[in-house]
Design a protein around this motif. Structure first.
Motif, PDB file in Angstrom:
ATOM      1  N   SER A 294      28.361   6.832  18.625  1.00  0.00           N
ATOM      2  CA  SER A 294      28.408   8.196  18.298  1.00  0.00           C
ATOM      3  C   SER A 294      30.000   8.470  18.681  1.00  0.00           C
ATOM      4  N   GLY A 295      30.307   9.724  18.463  1.00  0.00           N
ATOM      5  CA  GLY A 295      31.958   9.500  18.527  1.00  0.00           C
ATOM      6  C   GLY A 295      31.686   9.838  20.461  1.00  0.00           C
ATOM      7  N   ASP A 296      33.125   9.815  20.849  1.00  0.00           N
ATOM      8  CA  ASP A 296      32.965   9.918  22.603  1.00  0.00           C
ATOM      9  C   ASP A 296      33.159  11.642  22.571  1.00  0.00           C
ATOM     10  N   GLY A 297      33.913  12.724  21.827  1.00  0.00           N
ATOM     11  CA  GLY A 297      33.019  13.377  21.344  1.00  0.00           C
ATOM     12  C   GLY A 297      31.985  14.199  22.228  1.00  0.00           C
ATOM     13  N   ILE A 298      30.648  13.778  20.843  1.00  0.00           N
ATOM     14  CA  ILE A 298      30.177  14.148  20.708  1.00  0.00           C
ATOM     15  C   ILE A 298      29.049  13.535  22.130  1.00  0.00           C
ATOM     16  N   ARG A 299      29.809  12.190  22.933  1.00  0.00           N
ATOM     17  CA  ARG A 299      28.717  11.461  23.838  1.00  0.00           C
ATOM     18  C   ARG A 299      29.016  12.046  25.152  1.00  0.00           C
ATOM     19  N   ALA A 300      30.387  12.799  25.000  1.00  0.00           N
ATOM     20  CA  ALA A 300      31.142  13.895  26.864  1.00  0.00           C
ATOM     21  C   ALA A 300      30.424  15.046  26.780  1.00  0.00           C
ATOM     22  N   GLN A 301      30.035  15.751  25.476  1.00  0.00           N
ATOM     23  CA  GLN A 301      29.875  16.637  25.178  1.00  0.00           C
ATOM     24  C   GLN A 301      27.907  16.672  25.811  1.00  0.00           C
TER      25      GLN A 301
ATOM     26  N   PHE B  11      27.051   3.241  26.760  1.00  0.00           N
ATOM     27  CA  PHE B  11      28.067   1.861  27.471  1.00  0.00           C
ATOM     28  C   PHE B  11      29.354   2.308  26.707  1.00  0.00           C
ATOM     29  N   ARG B  12      28.939   2.621  25.260  1.00  0.00           N
ATOM     30  CA  ARG B  12      30.142   2.266  24.411  1.00  0.00           C
ATOM     31  C   ARG B  12      30.357   0.880  23.723  1.00  0.00           C
ATOM     32  N   THR B  13      28.988   0.854  23.460  1.00  0.00           N
ATOM     33  CA  THR B  13      28.680  -1.490  23.169  1.00  0.00           C
ATOM     34  C   THR B  13      28.630  -0.636  21.694  1.00  0.00           C
TER      35      THR B  13
ATOM     36  N   ARG C 215      23.696  -6.502  31.278  1.00  0.00           N
ATOM     37  CA  ARG C 215      23.688  -7.604  29.729  1.00  0.00           C
ATOM     38  C   ARG C 215      24.518  -6.667  29.012  1.00  0.00           C
ATOM     39  N   ILE C 216      23.847  -5.195  28.816  1.00  0.00           N
ATOM     40  CA  ILE C 216      24.058  -4.854  27.179  1.00  0.00           C
ATOM     41  C   ILE C 216      25.342  -4.006  27.208  1.00  0.00           C
ATOM     42  N   ALA C 217      25.752  -3.855  28.469  1.00  0.00           N
ATOM     43  CA  ALA C 217      27.065  -2.936  29.027  1.00  0.00           C
ATOM     44  C   ALA C 217      28.497  -3.884  28.694  1.00  0.00           C
ATOM     45  N   ARG C 218      28.135  -4.940  28.883  1.00  0.00           N
ATOM     46  CA  ARG C 218      29.035  -5.790  28.485  1.00  0.00           C
ATOM     47  C   ARG C 218      29.268  -6.797  27.537  1.00  0.00           C
ATOM     48  N   ALA C 219      28.576  -6.204  26.213  1.00  0.00           N
ATOM     49  CA  ALA C 219      28.218  -7.002  25.129  1.00  0.00           C
ATOM     50  C   ALA C 219      29.399  -7.101  24.492  1.00  0.00           C
ATOM     51  N   ARG C 220      29.716  -7.166  23.096  1.00  0.00           N
ATOM     52  CA  ARG C 220      30.576  -7.146  22.192  1.00  0.00           C
ATOM     53  C   ARG C 220      29.837  -6.523  20.883  1.00  0.00           C
TER      54      ARG C 220
END
Length: 341
Positions: free
Chosen positions: A317-324, A180-182, A159-164
């Motif tokens: 958070s930024g996509d870059g810091i998440r990936a790192q 999940f980038r929410t 449910r967290i992953a699918r929330a806007r």
């Protein structure tokens, strides 16, 4: 090896340990020895020394209770911690302050691909707010999805992953929303949130923690927070976090777990059953007599507040810091497995 975590309630962040580690290291958990894996949770405190066995720390945070002295902490095998506050408290190098170990779900195939985003915002209260409050009706009236942190973990994550948008008082609600980038908005009631652990985790992702106030859900919720019921809604402005809340003094010493300590734990376990019965009674009586009318009027104001809070600037958070951080966490996990095989 056995896994140590807080089993006092069904809070999904704590009970993630119950299904994550058996998926990740099943062969290690089958070995019966004195090793204790201390994983997801705010578990690093002096009392941990009372737990028998060699402590292995992975992705854990501090904040509850006083921390151990450096000589005690030096006996623990620490592979990674939640954030820089915990690392500093334990005198660890910066490379140990990665992020919360819950992000190891990235190693599970079902979470490696982000799902499609929905159209509703979700609300994830702190587990005590869920247990003592009365949130679902107001949340749904505000056009949002109520996500109970005491439900089972996989359904909460879905449910967290699918929330806007996620409005989160639960720290692990925010941790998984960010994974999940929410986009997420942190909120805090007056007595239920430990700001230290939030700041610790946020700083691991180069974020600042600025929670918005979360008013009580009804008259009984006011009383459980030690406040007189009133209809005034707070302003949607960040709650100040004094620096004094971000420091802790080490314990002078911790004795090993003796018969007295173990008896105390048994008493606390028994009291949980009494507490749960009391909560059921509280829920059944929170809308009776004069409370019903007061709650109805208050509910309208609360719904309007929840509608407004959805327009607040969200965090992510930024996509870059998440990936790192994911790469660092996986490398630390591989090192942990190699060291403990």
């Amino acid at each position: 090896m056995r896994v140590f975590f807080n089993r006092a309630n069904t809070n999904f962040g704590d009970h993630l340990n119950d299904w994550l580690w058996p998926r990740l290291i099943p062969e290690m958990l089958e070995i019966k020895d004195d090793r204790v894996l201390v994983g997801v949770g705010s578990l690093l405190k002096a009392d941990l020394e009372r737990v028998p066995g060699r402590k292995i720390i992975f992705g854990t945070g501090s904040g509850y209770g006083v921390p151990p002295t450096p000589d005690v902490a030096a006996r623990w095998d620490i592979h990674a911690v939640r954030g820089p506050l915990t690392a500093s408290q334990f005198g660890l190098s910066d490379d140990k302050a990665i992020t919360d170990g819950a992000w190891l779900i990235d190693l599970l195939p079902e979470y490696a691909t982000l799902p499609d985003r929905g159209t509703e915002a979700g609300v994830v209260p702190h587990w005590t707010s869920a247990a003592l409050g009365n949130w679902q009706g107001a949340v749904e009236a505000a056009g949002m999805t109520y996500i109970d942190p005491l439900d089972d973990g996989p359904s909460i994550l879905d449910r967290i992953a699918r929330a806007r948008l996620a409005v989160v008082e639960s720290l692990h609600g925010a941790i998984f929303a960010d994974y999940f980038r929410t986009p997420w908005v942190p909120v805090s009631s007056t007595t239920r949130v430990l700001h230290y652990k939030w700041v610790d985790w946020c700083r691991s992702l180069d974020l600042e923690y600025h929670p918005l106030p979360l008013p009580p859900s009804d008259a009984v919720d006011f009383l459980t927070q030690g406040r007189r019921p009133n209809r005034a809604m707070p302003e949607i402005t960040p709650i100040p976090i004094p620096d004094a809340r971000l420091t802790m003094k080490p314990a002078a010493g911790v004795r090993a777990a003796g018969a007295g300590y173990k008896a105390k734990m048994r008493v606390k376990a028994g009291l949980r059953g009494i507490r749960d019965g009391g909560l059921d009674m509280l829920r059944a009586r929170r809308d009776i007599g004069p409370l019903k009318g007061w709650n109805a009027g208050y509910r309208d104001d609360l719904v309007a507040y929840l509608e407004r809070i959805q327009t607040a600037e969200p965090f992510l958070s930024g996509d870059g810091i998440r990936a790192q951080r994911l790469d660092q966490l996986k490398a630390a996990f591989e090192a942990f497995k190699a060291a403990e095989r």
